[in-house]
Structures are given as C-alpha cells and as structure tokens.
Design a protein around this motif. Structure first.
Motif, PDB file in Angstrom:
ATOM      1  N   SER A  60      55.886  64.767  98.487  1.00  0.00           N
ATOM      2  CA  SER A  60      54.655  65.516  98.247  1.00  0.00           C
ATOM      3  C   SER A  60      53.530  64.833  99.013  1.00  0.00           C
ATOM      4  O   SER A  60      53.171  63.693  98.705  1.00  0.00           O
ATOM      5  CB  SER A  60      54.333  65.554  96.753  1.00  0.00           C
TER       6      SER A  60
ATOM      7  N   ASP B 162      50.108  70.382  98.834  1.00  0.00           N
ATOM      8  CA  ASP B 162      49.480  70.927  97.640  1.00  0.00           C
ATOM      9  C   ASP B 162      48.815  72.264  97.955  1.00  0.00           C
ATOM     10  O   ASP B 162      48.251  72.436  99.036  1.00  0.00           O
ATOM     11  CB  ASP B 162      48.386  69.983  97.116  1.00  0.00           C
TER      12      ASP B 162
ATOM     13  N   ALA C  63      49.041  68.543  91.232  1.00  0.00           N
ATOM     14  CA  ALA C  63      49.230  69.578  92.256  1.00  0.00           C
ATOM     15  C   ALA C  63      50.520  69.314  93.031  1.00  0.00           C
ATOM     16  O   ALA C  63      51.251  70.254  93.377  1.00  0.00           O
ATOM     17  CB  ALA C  63      48.029  69.615  93.199  1.00  0.00           C
ATOM     18  N   GLY C  64      50.816  68.034  93.300  1.00  0.00           N
ATOM     19  CA  GLY C  64      52.064  67.687  93.971  1.00  0.00           C
ATOM     20  C   GLY C  64      53.273  67.988  93.114  1.00  0.00           C
ATOM     21  O   GLY C  64      54.304  68.461  93.602  1.00  0.00           O
TER      22      GLY C  64
END
Length: 195
Positions: free
Chosen positions: A49, A66, A74-75
């Motif tokens: 990520s 993201d 978000a990741g």
C-alpha cells in the motif's frame, strides 16, 4: 479462509526528514524487503500500500494507491477491496516501519479473531499495535463509510468500534517502530547483538 497480506508503506515519515521509509536500509536490507520476507510466507498473496510511483519498489508485487489520503485506514481499505476482488476472506496488514513483527503473526491473529464478532484482530504487546492486524474483507463497506464520515481516521478508533480482539505477544520489541534516526540506530544495534 484465504488470507492475503498488505504492507502499509504510505506514511509521510516526517520524523525521518520525509524520506521514503520503505527504502531505509537496516542490516544491509531495505525495510520493505525485510517486511516482504517476513510476511510473504504467512499469506497467500501480498501487496504494497503506497502512493506515488509504484515502480520504485520493483518487487513484482501489486502496489495499491489510496482513494483518498486518509492514513493507514485508506491503505487497508484499498487492500480489502483488492483482496475481495480475488476471493480472499481476510487481509493481514503490517506497517513497513515495523520490521521485527513475529513470524507467527498471521496464525496468532487468526486465533484471536475467533473472539471478535466481526473477525477483526490487532496485535498487542504491552500496548496495542493496530497497524499489525487481521481484517475480514467483509468490513470494507463499514470502513469506507467510516472514512467518508469525516471522523478522525485513527486505526484504533475504527478497530475498537468493530469490537476487535487482541492477539497478545510476549516480546514487547516485536512491534518496535522505526520513526526516527535514533530508532533506526537502535534497530541496527539490535541486529548486531542478535548475530
């Protein structure tokens, strides 16, 4: 259960002078390569990520950006959506600046998750380490709604709201973060002492 993994490597690293932590060297290896070597044997598939140019990693792994810059959650959401699209039931997340996480992280998180009504489990060793955690892909809609709500997107806040369980590890230094140059020097000393 099909478990995928994600290495959270999108932090700003302000206390390290803004460098890309994933590329920091520890014992002659980058932090990202150390995390890959530890997590890859514990999961079916692995992704990274991170935002920015994915080519900087060069490990042949998917690099997930993201949808919005809202920190580790978000990741994790990007990883849940990626994994769900390939039939996975859960994702184990680790932070790239936590290179000493245990070799049995995934099985211990899975055992702990059985005590959670949502199947979410976080690592604990003296204190909570919510970025080292197991996330059922079924939590993606709830996580997306949480991020869209405008609340402070803290990992622990969401995890506790989802009645997370805790996998307790005896080794307090297993989840030591490398946030500063001093932390990196301490980690180098730890490696030398262990060799």
């Amino acid at each position: 259960m099909r478990i995928f993994g994600v290495i959270l490597a999108g932090g700003g690293a302000r206390r390290m002078g803004g460098v890309d932590k994933a590329g920091l060297m520890l014992g002659g290896e980058s932090l990202i390569s150390r995390c890959i070597a530890r997590l890859e044997p514990q999961v079916e598939r692995l992704a990274i990520s991170a935002n920015g140019d994915p080519a900087r990693f060069g490990f042949g792994l998917p690099v997930l950006a993201d949808a919005a810059p809202l920190g580790p959650l978000a990741g994790i959401l990007a990883a849940l959506n990626w994994a769900a699209g390939q039939g996975a039931t859960a994702v184990v997340a680790v932070a790239v600046d936590t290179p000493f996480f245990p070799g049995d992280l995934t099985p211990q998180l899975c055992l702990a998750a059985e005590a959670s009504p949502t199947g979410l489990a976080i690592a604990h060793s003296g204190k909570d380490h919510p970025t080292c955690s197991l996330w059922p892909t079924s939590l993606a809609p709830a996580l997306a709604a949480f991020l869209a709500s405008g609340e402070n997107p803290r990992v622990l806040s969401f995890a506790q709201a989802q009645h997370c369980a805790r996998a307790v590890f005896a080794e307090a230094r297993a989840f030591a973060n490398i946030n500063t140059p001093e932390d990196l020097a301490a980690a180098e000393a730890r490696l030398k002492a262990a060799s």
